[in-house]
Write an enzyme that holds these catalytic residues in place. Structure first.
Site, PDB file in Angstrom:
ATOM      1  N   GLU A 114      10.936  -6.508  19.006  1.00  0.00           N
ATOM      2  CA  GLU A 114      10.987  -5.098  18.588  1.00  0.00           C
ATOM      3  C   GLU A 114      10.150  -4.919  17.330  1.00  0.00           C
ATOM      4  O   GLU A 114       9.801  -5.900  16.677  1.00  0.00           O
ATOM      5  CB  GLU A 114      12.452  -4.694  18.348  1.00  0.00           C
ATOM      6  N   LYS A 116       8.919  -4.307  13.538  1.00  0.00           N
ATOM      7  CA  LYS A 116       9.471  -4.565  12.211  1.00  0.00           C
ATOM      8  C   LYS A 116       9.248  -3.287  11.406  1.00  0.00           C
ATOM      9  O   LYS A 116       8.122  -2.961  11.039  1.00  0.00           O
ATOM     10  CB  LYS A 116       8.778  -5.754  11.558  1.00  0.00           C
ATOM     11  N   ASP A 118       9.178  -0.648   8.458  1.00  0.00           N
ATOM     12  CA  ASP A 118       8.905  -0.795   7.038  1.00  0.00           C
ATOM     13  C   ASP A 118       9.785   0.156   6.246  1.00  0.00           C
ATOM     14  O   ASP A 118       9.369   1.222   5.821  1.00  0.00           O
ATOM     15  CB  ASP A 118       7.421  -0.511   6.782  1.00  0.00           C
ATOM     16  N   TYR A 227      19.624  -2.605  14.621  1.00  0.00           N
ATOM     17  CA  TYR A 227      19.102  -3.717  15.415  1.00  0.00           C
ATOM     18  C   TYR A 227      19.984  -4.960  15.444  1.00  0.00           C
ATOM     19  O   TYR A 227      19.562  -5.984  15.924  1.00  0.00           O
ATOM     20  CB  TYR A 227      17.674  -4.073  14.981  1.00  0.00           C
ATOM     21  N   LYS A 315       3.937 -10.810  11.767  1.00  0.00           N
ATOM     22  CA  LYS A 315       3.310  -9.677  11.087  1.00  0.00           C
ATOM     23  C   LYS A 315       1.934  -9.321  11.685  1.00  0.00           C
ATOM     24  O   LYS A 315       1.292 -10.154  12.313  1.00  0.00           O
ATOM     25  CB  LYS A 315       3.125 -10.010   9.596  1.00  0.00           C
ATOM     26  N   CYS A 409     -15.338  18.560 -17.483  1.00  0.00           N
ATOM     27  CA  CYS A 409     -14.955  18.662 -16.072  1.00  0.00           C
ATOM     28  C   CYS A 409     -16.198  18.612 -15.178  1.00  0.00           C
ATOM     29  O   CYS A 409     -17.143  19.382 -15.396  1.00  0.00           O
ATOM     30  CB  CYS A 409     -14.201  19.972 -15.864  1.00  0.00           C
ATOM     31  N   CYS A 412     -16.573  22.363 -13.551  1.00  0.00           N
ATOM     32  CA  CYS A 412     -16.907  23.578 -14.294  1.00  0.00           C
ATOM     33  C   CYS A 412     -17.483  23.309 -15.675  1.00  0.00           C
ATOM     34  O   CYS A 412     -17.911  24.235 -16.359  1.00  0.00           O
ATOM     35  CB  CYS A 412     -15.685  24.482 -14.417  1.00  0.00           C
ATOM     36  N   CYS A 425      -8.705  19.166 -16.574  1.00  0.00           N
ATOM     37  CA  CYS A 425      -9.717  20.131 -16.983  1.00  0.00           C
ATOM     38  C   CYS A 425      -9.020  21.263 -17.732  1.00  0.00           C
ATOM     39  O   CYS A 425      -8.052  21.830 -17.239  1.00  0.00           O
ATOM     40  CB  CYS A 425     -10.422  20.671 -15.729  1.00  0.00           C
ATOM     41  N   CYS A 431     -12.351  27.221 -13.703  1.00  0.00           N
ATOM     42  CA  CYS A 431     -12.743  26.068 -12.906  1.00  0.00           C
ATOM     43  C   CYS A 431     -12.615  26.388 -11.415  1.00  0.00           C
ATOM     44  O   CYS A 431     -11.531  26.743 -10.948  1.00  0.00           O
ATOM     45  CB  CYS A 431     -11.859  24.890 -13.274  1.00  0.00           C
TER      46      CYS A 431
HETATM   47  S1  IVH Z   1      16.390  -8.533  11.973  1.00  0.00           S
HETATM   48  C1  IVH Z   1      18.857 -11.988  10.538  1.00  0.00           C
HETATM   49  N1  IVH Z   1      14.946  -6.625  12.974  1.00  0.00           N
HETATM   50  O1  IVH Z   1      12.704  -7.021   7.841  1.00  0.00           O
HETATM   51  C2  IVH Z   1      17.873 -11.010  11.022  1.00  0.00           C
HETATM   52  N2  IVH Z   1      14.837  -6.990  10.636  1.00  0.00           N
HETATM   53  O2  IVH Z   1      11.713  -9.446   6.403  1.00  0.00           O
HETATM   54  C3  IVH Z   1      17.888  -9.816  10.209  1.00  0.00           C
HETATM   55  N3  IVH Z   1      13.385  -5.418   9.442  1.00  0.00           N
HETATM   56  O3  IVH Z   1      15.312  -7.431   5.561  1.00  0.00           O
HETATM   57  C4  IVH Z   1      16.748  -8.935  10.325  1.00  0.00           C
HETATM   58  N4  IVH Z   1      12.771  -4.269  11.200  1.00  0.00           N
HETATM   59  O4  IVH Z   1      14.980  -5.116   6.504  1.00  0.00           O
HETATM   60  C5  IVH Z   1      15.296  -7.280  11.857  1.00  0.00           C
HETATM   61  N5  IVH Z   1      13.729  -4.930  13.997  1.00  0.00           N
HETATM   62  C6  IVH Z   1      14.094  -5.577  12.885  1.00  0.00           C
HETATM   63  C7  IVH Z   1      13.601  -5.232  11.621  1.00  0.00           C
HETATM   64  C8  IVH Z   1      13.999  -5.961  10.520  1.00  0.00           C
HETATM   65  C9  IVH Z   1      12.657  -4.401   9.899  1.00  0.00           C
HETATM   66  C10 IVH Z   1      13.416  -5.845   8.041  1.00  0.00           C
HETATM   67  C11 IVH Z   1      14.779  -6.084   7.486  1.00  0.00           C
HETATM   68  C12 IVH Z   1      14.702  -7.440   6.818  1.00  0.00           C
HETATM   69  C13 IVH Z   1      13.246  -7.690   6.728  1.00  0.00           C
HETATM   70  C14 IVH Z   1      12.990  -9.167   6.790  1.00  0.00           C
END
Ligand code: IVH
Length: 678
Positions: A114, A116, A118, A227, A315, A409, A412, A425, A431
């Protein structure tokens, strides 16, 4: 309504609203219009207001926030919240797969993959299906209690779906984040208000969730996705994949973009596919998380000190590329702020060609020591505006001199002023880059109050070249206006009338309208009280300004800088030449003042339709002010849910008491509520 009927209606309304919240925020498949939704919500608010004893903590109305906290309380997690090891190369993914097979003594391992997200990780606890506590990850063992803030997130169910049966005790892990479009809109609102923008959606999400005042969180567009089941009082499904399905059945949002992969090759395909759609996704992700699907195997693999052995963050290649700074230009924003911009040798970053990147401000340039000719790394992190991340030193390079902000500036030619790291400015009214903003400000309610001269009209007038300076406003003719889109004979006449009506103006309003930095409504009034004419203000020096109690060094500095710019003085001359007359003193009896001018409002209890912030702004917009305690001088006490002792004080002092509804009507905001989605 009989008591039993009220209870039944409340239950129906709450269930309906929850169902529609789930359809809208989690499933993305709304069944009713926003208006219908608002109608349901309003009915619930009204009914609860009439029966405060029947308000339940899991009612959808309770998402609007609670009184501010002193600090976020630290809470221990039930289970440690681990982090993930991350990898970036294919070879490392292969090695991960080999390790899993070896330790599990098997020839094939199924993975669940799935995105990751941010954002920031949260622990969510449900007792008997009710959301009871939520915490940030903190150091993994102890986090911060952000329950009331989490309650404001619409995609988070306050109650699990009953049909599917749930464990009495459930702890879920998820991620709170902000969508990119919402992030940009939020930043726009912040900067318009003069607040600092967030650097990226993750900071915005974190800053919004870790608020002491949950009414602020309530105005922030946060979303959550879940998740992991961290603890449950009944057995959980045998695989991670089924676990996600289970979470979804309980009404919790789960990652939509997930894939069950029979082999590591399929994981790599998912990684590729996801990376290729990364820029089209409405939210920011920085990789995929790969998890051994069978929970029994996860248990067998166990964990290291801070991360599980059974999962890995795979990543994406960072969206940072190396290029060369060909020049450093300075751009001027609507409010006059000067921003250094690196002009780059074009480079592709994450599928987009970049030839300009912001350097934010002079301090940033100095800190990162970026000069013309340097080799730098540029990134597109969350925000769409690319930024120069860092300099890459090149051995033996000949560097050009350090960058300096200009004295004048670039648009202007007016002198440049400075406030800390920010340069601006000083030629606000002359301006070109600031002209639209300056006219809007000049025409605004607390300044010259020219009705009908809003953002759109100002843009038309400037774009058509009809107004090049403030004085031009007073030279507009009907023929000029009727040629503009949206103008007819009558609307043109009305606008000309209100422009003409602004020709006689009080000194405080006029000063306010000039948009001098640090000179808002209050300081404008202070100055108008202190000086008897505009001319006197124009000839005052720093020392004279500083003699005034409320005027500190920054304000004096700004005033002196403003008047020392000859072009600003020319604007005043032009305005006076166009017939504008500045009457000494303050516009207390100004016919444009609102009936609420000068009144004092105090609030107590929770509001449903407004955040405290919005209420305060509305009060101030009407020329009134908000105080924190009730006194004889209080004009109105606005009473929300669960009012405090202020209500008794107000009654004792004979202060007029308003319901939230009365208040909304008084400030002309009835019909507009926070229940609205989005
Ligand atoms: S699982 C023990 N699933 O990534 C497993 N983490 O670098 C726990 N994160 O602190 C994490 N999306 O905040 C998991 N689909 C996902 C995620 C996820 C983002 C973050 C999470 C964690 C960090 C680890």
């Amino acid at each position: 309504m009989a008591h039993a009927d009220t209870v039944a209606r409340l239950t129906t309304l709450r269930n309906e609203i929850r169902r529609h919240d789930n359809l809208y925020y989690v499933k993305d498949k709304p069944e009713i219009s926003d208006t219908e939704y608002d109608r349901l919500f309003r009915e619930l608010i009204d009914l609860e207001r009439r029966h405060p004893d029947l308000v339940t903590p899991d009612s959808p109305t309770q998402r609007v926030g609670a009184p501010p906290l002193e600090e976020l309380v630290k809470v221990p997690h039930e289970q440690p919240m681990l982090s993930l090891d991350s990898i970036i190369d294919q070879s490392e993914v292969q090695a991960f797969d080999q390790r899993m097979k070896r330790e599990l003594e098997t020839s094939s391992v199924e993975y669940s993959a799935e995105p990751k997200f941010d954002g920031l990780s949260v622990e969510l606890r449900y007792d008997h299906g009710i959301f009871t506590r939520g915490a940030t990850r903190g150091d993994g063992t102890t986090g911060e209690d952000v329950t009331i803030n989490l309650r404001t997130i619409r995609s988070l169910p306050l109650q699990l779906h009953v049909q599917s049966g749930f464990p009495d005790h459930l702890v879920v892990r998820g991620e709170v984040y902000m969508r990119l479009d919402d992030f940009q809109a939020l930043n726009r609102r912040m900067t318009e208000r003069g607040d600092d923008a967030f650097a990226n959606p993750r900071n915005a999400a974190s800053g919004s969730l870790r608020q002491l005042d949950s009414t602020i969180t309530a105005t922030r567009p946060l979303v959550v996705t879940c998740y992991e089941i961290m603890a449950a009082s009944t057995p959980v499904p045998p695989t991670h994949w089924d676990e996600l399905e289970m979470l979804a059945q309980w009404g919790l949002p789960v990652p939509v973009l997930r894939r069950l992969c029979a082999s590591i090759d399929e994981v790599m395909a998912f990684h590729r596919d996801t990376e290729s759609m990364r820029d089209q996704l409405p939210y920011e992700i920085d990789g995929v998380v790969v998890k051994v699907n069978r929970l029994e195997w996860q248990a067998r693999l166990g964990m290291k000190s801070r991360s599980p052995r059974w999962a890995i963050a795979y990543k994406f290649t960072p969206r940072k590329e190396i290029t060369i700074v060909q020049d450093i230009a300075v751009s001027v924003g609507r409010t006059g702020t000067l921003t250094p911009v690196a002009l780059l040798k074009p480079v592709e970053v994450g599928g987009v060609t970049i030839s300009r990147a912001t350097l934010h401000n002079a301090d940033e340039v100095a800190r990162k020591d970026i000069r013309v000719g340097d080799t730098v790394k540029v990134e597109r992190a969350g925000d769409v505006i690319p930024a120069v991340a860092e300099r890459v030193p090149v051995p033996g390079e000949q560097r050009s001199p350090p960058f300096c902000m200009p004295d004048h500036c670039p648009v202007c030619g007016s002198k440049v002023g400075r406030e800390g790291a920010y340069f601006y400015c000083t030629g606000q009214l002359v301006c070109g880059a600031q002209l639209k903003g300056a006219i809007e400000h000049f025409a605004s309610k607390h300044a010259l109050n020219i009705e009908g001269l809003g953002k759109k009209t100002v843009a038309q007038l400037v774009d058509e070249g009809l107004v090049r300076s403030l004085g031009d406003l007073y030279r507009l003719t009907k023929a000029d206006l009727v040629q503009l889109e949206g103008f007819a004979d009558r609307s043109a006449t009305l606008l000309l009338e209100s422009i003409a009506g602004s020709k006689t103006v009080s000194l405080d309003r006029f000063l306010m309208g000039l948009g001098i930095r640090q000179v808002g409504q209050h300081i404008a009034k202070v100055l108008a009280r202190e000086f008897s004419s505009l001319e006197e203000i124009m000839s005052a020096d720093r020392e004279r300004f500083q003699q005034i109690r409320e005027v500190g060094p920054e304000i004096s500095e700004s005033l002196v800088a403003y008047w020392s710019e000859p072009r600003n003085r020319d604007v005043i001359t032009q305005l006076q030449g166009s017939g504008v007359q500045v009457a000494p003193g303050m516009g207390v009896h100004d016919r444009r003042e609102s009936p609420l001018t000068g009144q004092t409002f105090v609030f107590t209890g929770g509001l449903d339709r407004f955040t405290r912030d919005e209420a305060q702004r509305a009060v101030e917009a009407a020329g009134a002010r908000v105080a924190s305690s009730v006194s004889k001088k209080t004009s109105y006490l606005v009473v929300g849910r669960d009012p405090g002792s202020k209500l008794d004080q107000a009654r004792a002092l004979g202060v007029t008491v308003l319901t939230e509804q009365d208040f909304a009507a008084l400030i002309g905001k009835d019909g507009k509520g926070l229940s609205s989605r989005g």
